[in-house]
Each structure stands twice: as structure tokens, then as C-alpha cells.
Design a protein around this motif. Structure first.
Motif, PDB file in Angstrom:
ATOM      1  N   PHE A 168       0.839  -1.213   0.000  1.00 25.42           N
ATOM      2  CA  PHE A 168       0.000   0.000   0.000  1.00 25.42           C
ATOM      3  C   PHE A 168       0.870   1.257   0.000  1.00 25.42           C
TER       4      PHE A 168
ATOM      5  N   ASN B 289      -2.682  -5.000  -1.399  1.00 27.85           N
ATOM      6  CA  ASN B 289      -2.877  -3.948  -2.399  1.00 27.85           C
ATOM      7  C   ASN B 289      -1.479  -3.514  -2.822  1.00 27.85           C
TER       8      ASN B 289
ATOM      9  N   SER C  16     -14.383   1.998   3.536  1.00 28.78           N
ATOM     10  CA  SER C  16     -14.132   2.610   2.225  1.00 28.78           C
ATOM     11  C   SER C  16     -14.301   1.656   1.048  1.00 28.78           C
ATOM     12  N   LYS C  17     -14.152   0.359   1.255  1.00 26.17           N
ATOM     13  CA  LYS C  17     -14.130  -0.553   0.125  1.00 26.17           C
ATOM     14  C   LYS C  17     -15.470  -1.278   0.016  1.00 26.17           C
TER      15      LYS C  17
ATOM     16  N   TYR D  58      -9.469  -5.239   2.510  1.00 25.96           N
ATOM     17  CA  TYR D  58     -10.240  -5.986   1.493  1.00 25.96           C
ATOM     18  C   TYR D  58     -10.775  -7.315   2.020  1.00 25.96           C
TER      19      TYR D  58
ATOM     20  N   ASP E 109      -3.462  -5.411   7.961  1.00 27.47           N
ATOM     21  CA  ASP E 109      -4.346  -4.507   7.215  1.00 27.47           C
ATOM     22  C   ASP E 109      -5.314  -5.324   6.362  1.00 27.47           C
TER      23      ASP E 109
ATOM     24  N   ARG F 191     -14.704   8.620   4.768  1.00 27.80           N
ATOM     25  CA  ARG F 191     -13.545   8.456   5.635  1.00 27.80           C
ATOM     26  C   ARG F 191     -13.883   7.891   7.014  1.00 27.80           C
ATOM     27  N   VAL F 192     -14.168   6.619   7.069  1.00 28.69           N
ATOM     28  CA  VAL F 192     -14.295   5.929   8.354  1.00 28.69           C
ATOM     29  C   VAL F 192     -13.568   4.594   8.296  1.00 28.69           C
TER      30      VAL F 192
ATOM     31  N   THR G 202     -12.006  -1.138   7.250  1.00 31.30           N
ATOM     32  CA  THR G 202     -12.446   0.142   6.696  1.00 31.30           C
ATOM     33  C   THR G 202     -13.867   0.071   6.135  1.00 31.30           C
TER      34      THR G 202
HETATM   35  C1  LIG Z   1      -7.987   1.373   0.643  1.00 35.25           C
HETATM   36  C2  LIG Z   1      -7.029   0.856   1.655  1.00 35.25           C
HETATM   37  C3  LIG Z   1      -7.123   1.229   2.996  1.00 35.25           C
HETATM   38  C4  LIG Z   1      -8.282   2.016   3.488  1.00 35.25           C
HETATM   39  O1  LIG Z   1      -8.153   3.335   3.395  1.00 35.25           O
HETATM   40  P1  LIG Z   1      -9.229   4.272   4.075  1.00 35.25           P
HETATM   41  O2  LIG Z   1      -8.384   5.295   4.736  1.00 35.25           O
HETATM   42  O3  LIG Z   1      -9.998   3.481   5.078  1.00 35.25           O
HETATM   43  O4  LIG Z   1     -10.054   4.791   2.964  1.00 35.25           O
HETATM   44  C5  LIG Z   1      -6.244   0.704   3.908  1.00 35.25           C
HETATM   45  N1  LIG Z   1      -5.298  -0.162   3.527  1.00 35.25           N
HETATM   46  C6  LIG Z   1      -5.191  -0.561   2.260  1.00 35.25           C
HETATM   47  C7  LIG Z   1      -4.180  -1.566   1.903  1.00 35.25           C
HETATM   48  C8  LIG Z   1      -6.035  -0.048   1.287  1.00 35.25           C
HETATM   49  O5  LIG Z   1      -5.905  -0.439   0.020  1.00 35.25           O
END
Ligand SMILES: *Cc1c(COP(=O)(O)O)cnc(C)c1O
Length: 364
Positions: free
Chosen positions: A112, A160, A221-222, A190, A187, A230-231, A219
């Protein structure tokens, strides 16, 4: 004119390169940021509108309703959670709390984008351990990279941008070599997309109680589709989480974000449906690309990786000149990550790449 000088490690920070957004004149197919292609759960927009009526008020600094809901979802005490403005912030706060200036933070690479930046922001030194040839974490080499300066290790599963997940067995063997004094951040941005039953599950690692130095990151976000709000959060033993919570910027989870996250959690079916569709599409895209001759590592995320080296730019060009253009996330000279989108979006990718890597016109 002289200006105040920043800390040298801040002046040296590499910029975060976000996924391409395209210009305003054409609506591109955006497969560059691993976003959920389906809209958020139906209740989310209403929750946002309702919360929007009182944004003149500060949010609940304690984020009480979301702590309660997440504690119930995960079967943990609220003290085992740290809710933050995206899980990137949770990683950042964990590094602030545990990666002393001058200490080393070990992670796989390529992984990441944010890891080296967050490490350097904390004043610590990034230690990048190359992935294996099949794009998986080299957990043996990561364990071997631990020195007496190592403060934090990060494991990204699924990784990622390359896709593979670590297995539970590999993770256990790795943890057996990691000293208890080193914090391990697992982390799982996903996690919802993981279909491989052998993959490590942070929840199981935490529930076993065997590794009090593991903190899991999740997260909204996904899979939940709230990237714009943003949480995110960290889960771990209360003693390890407390210093991370102590670093959280006050009021950094907005009232709107909290309400939307609650609405998303209240409709897990919507997320399960969106995830099932994306996982099915991932299977189809991987099979289609492989049949066309592309080398695609096993992905357990909502994206696939093409490790094309020098031909990465040609791939970006190929997809970017389609009508509408398809935006992907290149890593210059290494490869490109293509997010799994809606069916027709994935069809556009498969059609454009049907002739295989040879069609990129060089050393294939
Ligand atoms: C998208 C992602 C995040 C999450 O990011 P947010 O700040 O929660 O949007 C965290 N770690 C990885 C590896 C990601 O790809």
C-alpha cells in the motif's frame, strides 16, 4: 526571504499518488481506486441527508453509536476498538503511538502506497521487503528483516496492489518468529472480498488470544462503499489500542460519516450482495485475462494486478484511449492494478485486452 524549516523527514516525503480521476469533459470508467462500483446501501444517502441538517453542531467526540455498533458486530469490548477518519488514519495513529522516531517499520513492497509515507511522517524508517515472484508477501524475509530497531511490522492481506492474501498457516509461522514487543498491523481493507478459506482472518487471530501484539485494520471505504466519507477502525487488545486512541485527532470522525457508517452496518445484505457480485466478476476477469495470455496473480481483493514491468505505460495507454477511457492505477516500471468494476466496465477491459500481452507490441 527565509521560511520556517520543516523536519527533514517531512521535507523528504514522497507524494501520495491517488488513482486517476480523469478530466471533467469525459466520464471515464474509473477502475483506479478499488472503489465499490455499486452505490452505497439505500439507507446511507438518507442517513447522510438527515445528519446534514445538524452539521452546525460538533459530532459526538466519543463516536458512541458507532463504537457500540462495531463492538456488537465484532463481539469485542468498545475498548478494543479505535475508530478513525479512514483506516489510513488508524495506521498513522498506530505508527505515531508505536513507531518511535528512528525505529524501523517493516512492510512488503510493492504494497500500500501509504505505508512509507505514514512511516516517515512518524519519523521512523521504512524497511521494504520485496514480494515473492508470485506477488505474495515473503513473510520469512519479513521476519528475517526484524532488528532490535524494529517497532512495527505491517502485513497487508489481501495485498494492495497485487491481490494475494496470506494464509492462516503462513501468518502463524510468521508470528512465531516475531518478538512480542513488535506491533504487527494486519491490514484487512479488502477482507470482505476474500474467498480463499485458507486465508488469514484477523478476527480469528484476535479471538485466539495467542498474539497480543496484533492489531487488525478494517475500513468502510471498500466493501461498504463509503470511501468519500472516511471511516475506518483498528481492533486489538484494549491495552494496545488505548495508545492508538490517544493519538486520534479529536472530532476527526464527522457526524455525517458516523451516521452513514451506522446505516451501512444496518444493511449488511446490501454489502453482501455487492461483494458477491464483485467476487463473481473478479473470477470472471481473472479467467478472461488468463485465457488471453496475461499473467494474473491470484487476487482476493476487488482488483487484479498485471506485473508488466516496462510495458505498464503501454497498458495504461491502451485502456486510456478507449471510448470512454478506462482509468487504472499504474506503478511506473512495475505493473498496473485494475479494479473490478460493474459487469459492462469489466467487459470493456476484457475486450480491450483480448489479444493478450503480445498486442502491447514489444518483448512479450
Ligand atoms: C484502501 C485501503 C485502505 C483504506 O483506506 P481508508 O483510509 O480506510 O479509505 C487501507 N489499507 C489498504 C491496503 C487499502 O488499500
Amino acid at each position: 526571504m527565509t521560511f520556517p524549516q520543516p523536519r527533514p523527514e517531512i521535507a523528504a516525503l514522497p507524494p501520495y499518488v491517488p488513482g486517476a480521476r480523469g478530466d471533467a469533459s469525459v466520464v471515464p470508467v474509473k477502475l483506479s481506486s478499488n472503489e465499490r462500483p455499486h452505490p452505497p446501501a439505500p439507507g446511507v444517502a438518507d442517513a447522510i441527508a438527515f445528519a446534514g441538517e445538524s452539521v452546525n453542531r460538533y459530532p459526538d467526540m466519543a463516536v458512541s453509536r458507532l463504537y457500540e455498533a462495531l463492538a456488537a458486530k465484532h463481539g469485542v469490548d468498545q475498548a478494543q476498538l479505535a475508530i478513525t477518519g479512514g483506516s489510513v488514519a488508524a495506521i498513522g495513529h498506530a505508527l505515531q503511538a508505536y513507531a518511535a522516531p528512528g525505529s524501523e517499520v517493516v512492510f512488503a513492497w510493492r504494497s500500500f502506497e501509504a505505508y512509507p509515507i505514514l512511516t516517515m511522517q512518524a519519523g521512523a524508517t521504512p524497511v521494504r521487503v520485496p514480494l515473492l515472484l508470485d506477488a505474495r508477501h515473503d513473510l520469512d524475509a519479513m521476519a528475517a528483516a526484524i532488528t532490535d530497531r524494529t517497532s512495527v511490522l505491517m502485513v497487508c492481506s489481501p495485498n494492495n496492489p497485487t491481490g494475494p492474501a496470506a494464509t492462516a498457516e503462513e501468518f502463524e509461522a510468521f508470528m512465531a518468529k516475531v518478538p512480542d514487543s513488535v506491533l504487527v498491523l494486519l491490514d484487512e481493507a479488502y477482507l470482505e472480498y476474500v474467498a480463499d478459506p485458507a486465508a488469514v482472518k484477523g478476527a480469528e487471530v484476535l479471538a485466539s488470544g495467542d498474539h497480543p501484539n496484533v492489531v487488525v485494520l478494517r475500513t468502510f471505504s471498500k466493501a461498504y462503499g463509503l470511501a468519500g466519507l472516511r471511516v475506518g477502525y483498528a481492533i486489538g487488545p484494549a491495552e494496545v489500542i488505548a495508545p492508538i486512541r490517544a493519538c486520534v485527532t479529536p472530532f476527526s470522525v464527522s457526524s455525517v460519516a458516523e451516521s452513514a457508517a451506522l446505516a451501512a452496518l444496518a444493511d449488511e445484505q446490501s454489502t453482501a450482495d455487492a461483494v458477491a457480485d464483485t467476487v463473481a466478476e473478479r473470477t470472471r476477469v481473472m479467467a478472461g485475462l488468463r485465457a488471453a495470455g496475461w499473467d494474473v496473480p491470484d487476487s482476493q481483493g476487488n482488483f487484479v494486478w498485471l506485473g508488466l514491468g516496462d510495458r505498464t505505460a503501454a497498458l495504461v495507454e491502451r485502456l486510456g484511449t478507449l471510448d470512454p477511457p478506462v482509468l487504472i492505477r499504474p506503478f511506473t516500471g512495475e505493473g498496473a492494478r485494475i479494479s473490478i468494476g460493474a459487469r459492462d466496465e469489466n467487459d470493456a477491459v476484457l475486450a480491450a485486452l483480448a489479444d493478450g500481452p503480445r498486442a502491447l507490441g514489444d518483448d512479450a
